[in-house]
Scaffold this active site. Structure first.
Site, PDB file in Angstrom:
ATOM      1  N   CYS A 117      34.276 -31.008  49.808  1.00  0.00           N
ATOM      2  CA  CYS A 117      33.369 -30.247  50.676  1.00  0.00           C
ATOM      3  C   CYS A 117      32.681 -29.101  49.935  1.00  0.00           C
ATOM      4  O   CYS A 117      31.701 -28.545  50.424  1.00  0.00           O
ATOM      5  CB  CYS A 117      34.123 -29.718  51.890  1.00  0.00           C
ATOM      6  SG  CYS A 117      34.648 -31.048  52.955  1.00  0.00           S
ATOM      7  N   HIS A 257      29.834 -24.026  54.856  1.00  0.00           N
ATOM      8  CA  HIS A 257      30.253 -25.418  55.068  1.00  0.00           C
ATOM      9  C   HIS A 257      30.614 -25.585  56.541  1.00  0.00           C
ATOM     10  O   HIS A 257      31.221 -24.694  57.149  1.00  0.00           O
ATOM     11  CB  HIS A 257      31.459 -25.718  54.177  1.00  0.00           C
ATOM     12  CG  HIS A 257      32.077 -27.044  54.447  1.00  0.00           C
ATOM     13  ND1 HIS A 257      31.335 -28.204  54.498  1.00  0.00           N
ATOM     14  CD2 HIS A 257      33.368 -27.410  54.704  1.00  0.00           C
ATOM     15  CE1 HIS A 257      32.142 -29.219  54.757  1.00  0.00           C
ATOM     16  NE2 HIS A 257      33.372 -28.764  54.894  1.00  0.00           N
ATOM     17  N   ASN A 287      31.137 -32.664  60.256  1.00  0.00           N
ATOM     18  CA  ASN A 287      31.393 -32.346  58.850  1.00  0.00           C
ATOM     19  C   ASN A 287      30.853 -33.479  57.967  1.00  0.00           C
ATOM     20  O   ASN A 287      31.413 -34.576  57.956  1.00  0.00           O
ATOM     21  CB  ASN A 287      32.905 -32.172  58.662  1.00  0.00           C
ATOM     22  CG  ASN A 287      33.291 -31.746  57.256  1.00  0.00           C
ATOM     23  OD1 ASN A 287      32.477 -31.805  56.341  1.00  0.00           O
ATOM     24  ND2 ASN A 287      34.537 -31.339  57.090  1.00  0.00           N
TER      25      ASN A 287
HETATM   26  O1  UT7 Z   1      36.032 -29.817  55.358  1.00  0.00           O
HETATM   27  C1  UT7 Z   1      37.173 -29.916  54.582  1.00  0.00           C
HETATM   28  C2  UT7 Z   1      38.212 -28.938  54.966  1.00  0.00           C
HETATM   29  N1  UT7 Z   1      38.725 -29.244  56.280  1.00  0.00           N
HETATM   30  C3  UT7 Z   1      38.839 -28.279  57.182  1.00  0.00           C
HETATM   31  O2  UT7 Z   1      38.432 -27.163  56.942  1.00  0.00           O
HETATM   32  C4  UT7 Z   1      39.527 -28.615  58.476  1.00  0.00           C
HETATM   33  C5  UT7 Z   1      40.562 -27.569  58.796  1.00  0.00           C
HETATM   34  N2  UT7 Z   1      41.327 -27.880  59.988  1.00  0.00           N
HETATM   35  C6  UT7 Z   1      40.785 -27.820  61.219  1.00  0.00           C
HETATM   36  O3  UT7 Z   1      39.607 -27.567  61.377  1.00  0.00           O
HETATM   37  C7  UT7 Z   1      41.689 -27.985  62.407  1.00  0.00           C
HETATM   38  O4  UT7 Z   1      43.035 -27.939  61.985  1.00  0.00           O
HETATM   39  C8  UT7 Z   1      41.460 -29.321  63.199  1.00  0.00           C
HETATM   40  C9  UT7 Z   1      40.144 -29.262  63.924  1.00  0.00           C
HETATM   41  C10 UT7 Z   1      41.481 -30.503  62.259  1.00  0.00           C
HETATM   42  C11 UT7 Z   1      42.566 -29.479  64.246  1.00  0.00           C
HETATM   43  O5  UT7 Z   1      42.612 -28.344  65.098  1.00  0.00           O
HETATM   44  P1  UT7 Z   1      43.978 -27.569  65.384  1.00  0.00           P
HETATM   45  O6  UT7 Z   1      43.660 -26.493  66.321  1.00  0.00           O
HETATM   46  O7  UT7 Z   1      44.563 -27.189  64.059  1.00  0.00           O
HETATM   47  O8  UT7 Z   1      44.821 -28.672  66.100  1.00  0.00           O
HETATM   48  P2  UT7 Z   1      46.231 -29.293  65.681  1.00  0.00           P
HETATM   49  O9  UT7 Z   1      46.062 -30.214  64.531  1.00  0.00           O
HETATM   50  O10 UT7 Z   1      47.248 -28.211  65.570  1.00  0.00           O
HETATM   51  O11 UT7 Z   1      46.550 -30.121  66.984  1.00  0.00           O
HETATM   52  C12 UT7 Z   1      46.819 -29.477  68.241  1.00  0.00           C
HETATM   53  C13 UT7 Z   1      47.070 -30.535  69.276  1.00  0.00           C
HETATM   54  C14 UT7 Z   1      48.101 -31.594  68.840  1.00  0.00           C
HETATM   55  O12 UT7 Z   1      48.821 -31.991  69.972  1.00  0.00           O
HETATM   56  P3  UT7 Z   1      50.301 -31.421  70.236  1.00  0.00           P
HETATM   57  O13 UT7 Z   1      51.101 -31.805  69.050  1.00  0.00           O
HETATM   58  O14 UT7 Z   1      50.141 -29.941  70.369  1.00  0.00           O
HETATM   59  O15 UT7 Z   1      50.694 -32.095  71.500  1.00  0.00           O
HETATM   60  C15 UT7 Z   1      47.236 -32.734  68.377  1.00  0.00           C
HETATM   61  O16 UT7 Z   1      47.896 -33.982  68.481  1.00  0.00           O
HETATM   62  O17 UT7 Z   1      45.861 -31.261  69.523  1.00  0.00           O
HETATM   63  C16 UT7 Z   1      46.101 -32.668  69.359  1.00  0.00           C
HETATM   64  N3  UT7 Z   1      44.873 -33.289  68.865  1.00  0.00           N
HETATM   65  C17 UT7 Z   1      43.899 -33.723  69.672  1.00  0.00           C
HETATM   66  N4  UT7 Z   1      43.749 -33.712  71.006  1.00  0.00           N
HETATM   67  C18 UT7 Z   1      42.618 -34.223  71.512  1.00  0.00           C
HETATM   68  C19 UT7 Z   1      44.529 -33.512  67.566  1.00  0.00           C
HETATM   69  N5  UT7 Z   1      43.309 -34.095  67.529  1.00  0.00           N
HETATM   70  C20 UT7 Z   1      42.913 -34.235  68.813  1.00  0.00           C
HETATM   71  C21 UT7 Z   1      41.743 -34.758  69.406  1.00  0.00           C
HETATM   72  N6  UT7 Z   1      41.635 -34.720  70.750  1.00  0.00           N
HETATM   73  N7  UT7 Z   1      40.732 -35.271  68.682  1.00  0.00           N
END
Ligand code: UT7
Length: 333
Positions: A117, A257, A287
């Site tokens: 990225c 980004h 992204n």
């Molecule tokens: O570009 C390259 C670098 N990449 C980045 O900068 C990405 C960095 N990371 C992020 O932007 C975030 O971590 C994400 C957007 C990928 C995820 O957001 P988050 O707030 O960190 O969510 P999480 O992974 O902690 O998941 C929270 C909950 C989980 O459920 P439980 O375990 O709390 O029941 C996930 O299973 O949200 C669930 N979840 C979803 N729910 C609905 C994960 N993806 C989804 C989804 N829809 N698409």
């Protein structure tokens, strides 16, 4: 003799027609518009369909053609083409070579780099060194990503995040006080396990097992990546401002980004600049990896003025991250 610097003198782009919306994704996996908008900030992303091409090089070639249309560039004068991509057409040859052949560039030096990225920042820094040394004069930096080819559309944690796009910027020498003023770029491989495509390289060559195990798709531990992205991207940005004595008032635009609206906001807050000075189009494209930053430049080009101070900032797989200080090179035409 004045010092030679490198400056962007034109921006072209290609974005596929097809829009993959949150509603459509919510019919494919267990997700919904509310979750995606609150946690990430994406409404839709573009996906390359066969009628527009099949590969990253097809999109890259279209972006180069757009650049030619906009700038009147004579491709026979181009002496360097660098392509930033994590979705190259093939492991070999380089996608830059394929793009050159498709647009009719046959003698330039051309190669790919993978900064994930942060690829556009790495690429702009690299081509600027060629220009400052005097060895290259007409350079195209292509950033093309067919992320839909490496996304697992059964994995809700990644499939909502990415989209396809390509850009091509022209970089040329200048003796004016414009262009790339400072680069603050970093890499630390300690983060490599949290964002990767496990198979298909020499560490895990393709096999029936790797295909069955979905190992050729992007794997991300989002929370871990988020934790580092949110601090490292802002730190690099604040550092580059400090060492160039730039106050928040001096900065015309932050060009971040586009991975997550919350990461962008954290950087904006650390810089102390208002939201109005931040280029944000994540809602429309998601992204697109190394294409996000130049795609912002493309969309905001008509608002940019010669001499505007821009801070370009990114964080990505590797980890790779950093910030560039750019003095914009031309007024909107
Ligand atoms: O570009 C390259 C670098 N990449 C980045 O900068 C990405 C960095 N990371 C992020 O932007 C975030 O971590 C994400 C957007 C990928 C995820 O957001 P988050 O707030 O960190 O969510 P999480 O992974 O902690 O998941 C929270 C909950 C989980 O459920 P439980 O375990 O709390 O029941 C996930 O299973 O949200 C669930 N979840 C979803 N729910 C609905 C994960 N993806 C989804 C989804 N829809 N698409």
């Amino acid at each position: 003799m004045s010092k030679i610097n490198a400056v962007i003198t034109g921006v072209g782009a290609f974005t596929p027609e097809y829009r993959l919306t949150n509603d459509e994704l919510s019919r494919m996996v267990d997700t919904n518009d509310e979750w995606i908008m609150t946690r990430v900030g994406i409404k839709e992303r573009r996906i390359l369909k066969e009628n527009e091409g099949t590969a990253a090089s097809d999109m890259g070639a279209k972006a180069v053609e757009d650049l030619v249309r906009k700038t009147g560039l004579d491709l026979q004068e181009v002496d360097l083409v660098v392509c930033t991509t994590v979705t190259g057409d093939m492991v070999l040859p380089a996608t830059a070579a394929i793009i050159c052949d498709k647009v009719g560039i046959h003698k330039a030096l051309a190669f790919d780099i993978n900064g994930a990225c942060s690829g556009f920042l790495y690429g702009l820094d690299l081509v600027s060194q060629y220009i400052r040394s005097g060895s290259k004069k007409k350079v195209i930096l292509v950033s093309t990503e067919k992320m839909s080819s490496i996304v697992d559309y059964t994995d809700r944690t990644t499939c909502v995040l990415f989209g396809d796009a390509a850009t091509a910027v022209l970089v040329e020498p200048t003796e004016e006080h414009i262009g790339l003023m400072d680069s603050n770029l970093h890499t630390d491989g300690f983060g490599r396990e949290w964002l990767k495509i496990p198979a298909g390289g020499s560490a895990m060559p393709a096999s029936h097992e790797t295909v069955d195990g979905h190992k050729h798709f992007v794997y991300q531990e989002g929370k871990q990546v988020f934790k580092y992205a949110v601090t490292y991207m802002a730190d690099a940005t604040v550092d580059v401002m400090k060492r160039n004595n730039l106050t928040s008032d001096d900065v015309a635009w932050l060009v971040p980004h586009q991975a997550n609206l919350r990461i962008i906001s954290a950087t904006q807050e650390r810089m102390g600049i208002p939201k109005e000075k931040v280029m944000i189009n994540i809602q429309n494209y998601g992204n697109t990896t190394s294409a996000t930053i130049p795609l912002c430049l493309y969309e905001w080009e008509s608002q940019l003025k010669k001499g505007d101070n821009l801070i370009l900032a990114a964080f990505g797989a590797g980890f790779t991250w950093g910030a560039l200080y750019v003095k914009w090179g031309y007024d909107a035409k």
